[in-house]
Design an enzyme around this catalytic site. Sequence first.
Site, PDB file in Angstrom:
ATOM      1  CG  ASN A  49      -5.204  -3.914  -7.290  1.00 11.74           C
ATOM      2  OD1 ASN A  49      -6.245  -3.258  -7.335  1.00 11.74           O
ATOM      3  ND2 ASN A  49      -5.174  -5.216  -7.023  1.00 11.74           N
ATOM      4  CD1 TRP A  50      -4.202   2.632  -6.157  1.00 14.86           C
ATOM      5  CD2 TRP A  50      -5.785   4.213  -6.154  1.00 14.86           C
ATOM      6  NE1 TRP A  50      -3.616   3.819  -6.536  1.00 14.86           N
ATOM      7  CE2 TRP A  50      -4.570   4.806  -6.539  1.00 14.86           C
ATOM      8  CE3 TRP A  50      -6.926   5.017  -6.084  1.00 14.86           C
ATOM      9  CZ2 TRP A  50      -4.454   6.160  -6.853  1.00 14.86           C
ATOM     10  CZ3 TRP A  50      -6.815   6.361  -6.395  1.00 14.86           C
ATOM     11  CH2 TRP A  50      -5.589   6.930  -6.765  1.00 14.86           C
ATOM     12  CE  LYS A  51      -5.103  -5.663  -3.464  1.00 18.65           C
ATOM     13  NZ  LYS A  51      -4.717  -6.815  -2.686  1.00 18.65           N
ATOM     14  N   GLY A  83      -1.107  -8.867   0.654  1.00 20.23           N
ATOM     15  CA  GLY A  83      -1.617  -8.155   1.816  1.00 20.23           C
ATOM     16  C   GLY A  83      -1.221  -8.791   3.139  1.00 20.23           C
ATOM     17  CB  SER A 113       3.821  -8.046   0.746  1.00 18.31           C
ATOM     18  OG  SER A 113       2.597  -8.516   1.312  1.00 18.31           O
ATOM     19  N   GLY A 139      -0.397  -3.330  -4.177  1.00 15.32           N
ATOM     20  CA  GLY A 139      -1.637  -2.995  -3.492  1.00 15.32           C
ATOM     21  C   GLY A 139      -1.381  -1.964  -2.404  1.00 15.32           C
ATOM     22  N   GLY A 140      -1.175  -2.460  -1.187  1.00 18.71           N
ATOM     23  CA  GLY A 140      -1.037  -1.589  -0.007  1.00 18.71           C
ATOM     24  C   GLY A 140      -0.098  -0.405  -0.212  1.00 18.71           C
ATOM     25  CD  GLU A 195      -1.135  -9.581  -7.726  1.00 15.94           C
ATOM     26  OE1 GLU A 195      -0.638  -8.500  -7.434  1.00 15.94           O
ATOM     27  OE2 GLU A 195      -2.338  -9.810  -7.623  1.00 15.94           O
ATOM     28  CD  GLU A 251      -7.603  -8.926  -3.093  1.00 13.27           C
ATOM     29  OE1 GLU A 251      -8.034  -7.915  -3.674  1.00 13.27           O
ATOM     30  OE2 GLU A 251      -6.565  -8.912  -2.407  1.00 13.27           O
ATOM     31  CG  HIS A 299      -6.536  -9.311  -7.765  1.00 11.21           C
ATOM     32  ND1 HIS A 299      -6.790  -9.822  -6.513  1.00 11.21           N
ATOM     33  CD2 HIS A 299      -5.398  -8.598  -7.667  1.00 11.21           C
ATOM     34  CE1 HIS A 299      -5.830  -9.421  -5.690  1.00 11.21           C
ATOM     35  NE2 HIS A 299      -4.971  -8.679  -6.364  1.00 11.21           N
TER      36      HIS A 299
HETATM   37  P1  PGA Z   1      -0.400  -6.101  -1.814  1.00  5.80           P
HETATM   38  O1  PGA Z   1      -1.458  -6.429  -2.980  1.00  5.80           O
HETATM   39  O2  PGA Z   1       0.716  -5.309  -2.444  1.00  5.80           O
HETATM   40  O3  PGA Z   1      -1.178  -5.292  -0.815  1.00  5.80           O
HETATM   41  O4  PGA Z   1       0.069  -7.404  -1.266  1.00  5.80           O
HETATM   42  C1  PGA Z   1      -1.028  -6.769  -4.265  1.00  5.80           C
HETATM   43  C2  PGA Z   1      -2.213  -7.132  -5.110  1.00  5.80           C
HETATM   44  O5  PGA Z   1      -3.101  -7.841  -4.613  1.00  5.80           O
HETATM   45  O6  PGA Z   1      -2.304  -6.747  -6.296  1.00  5.80           O
END
Ligand code: PGA
Length: 255
Positions: free
Chosen positions: A9-11, A174, A214, A235-236, A168, A98, A96
């Site tokens: 997930n590149w956001k 993050g 994470s 994500g990251g 999640e 967010e 998600h």
């Molecule tokens: P993260 O994000 O790996 O940076 O914690 C995961 C996500 O929100 O899908």
Amino acid sequence: MRNFLIAGNWKMNAGPAAAAELLGKLREVKPDIQEEVDVLVCPPFVSLSMAVEKLQGSDIQLGAQNLHFEDNGAYTGEISATMLVESGCTHVIVGHSERRQYFGETDEIVNKKIHQALNYDLVPVICLGESLEQRKSGSHKQVVAGQLKAALEGVDDNTAPDVVIAYEPIWAIGTGETASPEQAQEMHEYLRSELAELYDEEIASHIRILYGGSMKPANAEELLGQPDVDGGLIGGASLKAVDFSEIINIADKLS
Ligand code: PGA
């Protein structure tokens, strides 16, 4: 019986130029995976066509990070399911945290989006997760089960096996803080039992439940080693070709 799914997930990162670079690197370093590991990347909308170009001849699948629940019309700034299909997507992330937190997505909106995705043969990657306060107060299972039920409202036995769930915990996204393998397994096992209640054991055993929050090469092995953890929503670490590819490698080794 469930293939691992390693999803990036590149956001809101990597426009077309950076996407081209990242996918070029990923294709250089990614191992030749066995058939048991599915790999998915979800770039921002504007990078989808570049991603299609860069992924030609690769087994990496393409997904988006959001969609609108209507077919088309006066919804300024929104993107429809057909647009995603036409752009080469097979998957779409829905709900998600967010989006729930910053863009006001309710369980009801998330449910509509899931139906819309399924109507157009897009696999919804449905995100669920509790906040730190909810975890501390001990209501995390109840919260996540409530999100699961609301998300799958009206999704029938025929389409349910196609969905992907991503657990999640918000406090792990993050933040560098990860759920312990035990915490992840406990929730995943619980979610699978809830799926068996909503549908049946057979269907529940087909649905993949990813862990997100994470995940990185250093913790992927113990998380993916849990019996009910069927992959990761990353994500990251998905923005670094070497790290993402290492996680794919770990899934491959565990398959
Ligand atoms: P993260 O994000 O790996 O940076 O914690 C995961 C996500 O929100 O899908």
